[in-house]
Scaffold this active site. Structure first.
Site, PDB file in Angstrom:
ATOM      1  CE  LYS A  54       0.851  -0.544  12.687  1.00 60.54           C
ATOM      2  NZ  LYS A  54       0.867  -1.598  11.647  1.00 60.54           N
TER       3      LYS A  54
HETATM    4  N1  GLU Z   1      -1.927  -3.813  11.152  1.00 64.66           N
HETATM    5  C1  GLU Z   1      -1.925  -4.464   9.874  1.00 64.66           C
HETATM    6  C2  GLU Z   1      -0.612  -4.207   9.162  1.00 64.66           C
HETATM    7  O1  GLU Z   1       0.393  -3.938   9.773  1.00 64.66           O
HETATM    8  C3  GLU Z   1      -3.159  -4.148   9.053  1.00 64.66           C
HETATM    9  C4  GLU Z   1      -3.373  -2.704   8.710  1.00 64.66           C
HETATM   10  C5  GLU Z   1      -4.722  -2.413   8.081  1.00 64.66           C
HETATM   11  O2  GLU Z   1      -5.470  -3.321   7.815  1.00 64.66           O
HETATM   12  O3  GLU Z   1      -4.994  -1.226   7.871  1.00 64.66           O
HETATM   13  O4  GLU Z   1      -0.527  -4.326   7.983  1.00 64.66           O
END
Ligand code: GLU
Length: 425
Positions: free
Chosen positions: A115
């Protein structure tokens, strides 16, 4: 009525990483993992903190703090979104990266968890400032991202345009276009059909499963949605299309209610025009506490972490809590919901549709191929429904709740991969 006893307010920690670790230990206890195994997978593999200086429109330079955390890559490259929000902290990004590891494992896609985030307020920045911030942040994290290493995606207050800038910045340094470095791109630049709605579609699929399991009719069910961003608004729209009654929604500026159901397509237009759900014609303004306490079948928390905690969980009267947001319910609130017999579809399962279609997008990029919407949605539904059943089986076998079952299933898959790979060197 004035209550004659004053309850002591809960003082549980709001540090999302500590909360994520509490849930990890709970699931690890259920799996009876020894300390060595926990030690191997508990902590993030890599944490990068960067300074992001940006020339603002007023001519001055402002410095922002950014992060990229790779929690675990035993099952594949790190995967997870990038958040632009004033509340971003290292602990938050570490928690979100950890949840991505479990999320990818619970739906069994070949990724680890990562993240990123920048502490900034994009609502107060011009498009040019956001572009310069994105490009400088990308170049700062560039050494640790790549289509086989770590693949960012959208998250709170980031979108497909921002993903295109990330892709362009990365590609310029490589001398050729690298679409697979990021997902959630615009359709004309290798994005996948269905990606924008994917989180909400997955939320909807798991709600359908939960309704079937609990024998609740979705048609006519009363729904409350907290948060009206990408996940919340599109979930509301899909539930509304299935003839559920969305009776209340909220966003960061207010909460609105209509006992007969809100007209969701009109509400989406109102939000687009005014920037908020507030003041929607035919709705009544209510407080956040009143919203949580509404008599409903399904509550969809689709805002930020810790929105439901030890202090307000008692208000909830829903039968199902479907976590479209990441980490919306604290462990203390979880215990209260358990006592009340409320069925929680945990975040790592409920909102995994987004990363699942991100995976489809990356597969299409690697194959230089584009699937049609039917193929994307059919495959997504299959992944979500299979994963729901697998978590439900663990929940029933282990006699625990859905969150601990989802975490246990995910953690056991990460442990299996780590064990079979062995400890390097
Ligand atoms: N931000 C989204 C989540 O929390 C998507 C993450 C992604 O597609 O890599 O799952």
């Amino acid at each position: 009525m004035v209550p004659n006893t004053v309850e002591t307010p809960s003082v549980e920690t709001k540090n999302p990483y500590q909360l994520a670790m509490q849930n990890f230990e709970k699931a690890a206890d259920v799996l009876e993992l020894d300390e060595d195994t926990r030690t191997m997978i508990r902590n993030p593999e890599r944490v990068l903190m960067v300074n992001v200086p940006v020339r603002m429109d007023n001519g001055h330079i402002q410095s922002f703090t950014g992060y990229r955390v790779q929690h675990n890559t035993a099952r594949g490259p790190a995967k997870g979104g990038i958040r632009f929000h004033p509340g971003v902290t290292l602990e938050e990004v570490m928690a979100l990266a950890t949840w991505m590891t479990w999320k990818c494992a619970v739906v069994n896609i070949p990724y680890g968890g990562g993240k990123g985030g920048v502490a900034c307020n994009p609502k107060e920045m011009s498009t040019g400032e956001i572009e310069r911030l994105t490009r400088r942040y990308t170049s700062a994290i560039l050494p640790i991202i790549g289509p086989d290493i770590d693949i960012p995606a959208p998250d709170v207050y980031t979108n497909s345009q921002i993903m295109a800038w990330i892709m362009d910045t990365y590609s310029m340094t490589r001398g050729h276009l690298v679409p697979g470095v990021v997902t959630g791109k615009p359709l004309c630049m290798g994005g996948s059909v269905g990606r924008n709605e994917a989180t909400a579609r997955g939320v909807f699929n798991t709600i359908e499963c939960a309704c079937q399991h609990l024998k609740i009719r979705l048609k006519g069910a009363k729904v409350v949605v907290q948060g009206f961003g990408n996940a919340g608004a599109i979930s509301a729209h899909l539930l509304d299309s299935a003839q559920a009654d969305v009776i209340a929604v909220s966003d960061s500026q207010g909460c609105i209610y209509n006992a007969d159901g809100l007209h969701i397509p009109k509400l989406m237009l109102h939000k687009e025009r005014t920037g908020s759900v507030k003041g929607f014609p035919g709705s009544e303004a209510i407080t956040p506490e009143e919203l949580l306490g509404l008599d409903c079948d399904i509550l969809v928390p689709a805002a930020l972490e810790n929105m439901i905690d030890g202090n307000n969980a008692r208000l909830i009267r829903a039968k199902i809590v479907a976590e479209a947001a990441n980490g919306p319910v604290t462990p203390e609130a979880d215990a209260i919901l358990d006592d009340k017999g409320i069925f929680v579809i945990p975040d790592i399962l409920c909102n995994a549709g987004g990363v699942t279609v991100s995976y489809f997008e990356w597969v299409q990029n690697e194959q230089h191929w584009a699937w049609d919407l039917n193929e994307v949605n059919t495959r997504l539904e299959k992944v979500m429904k299979r994963s729901f059943q697998e978590v439900l089986e663990v929940q029933q076998q282990r006699k625990t709740n859905m969150r601990t079952a989802a975490n246990a299933l995910a953690i056991s898959r990460v442990v299996e991969a780590s064990t079979i790979r062995g400890l390097y060197p």
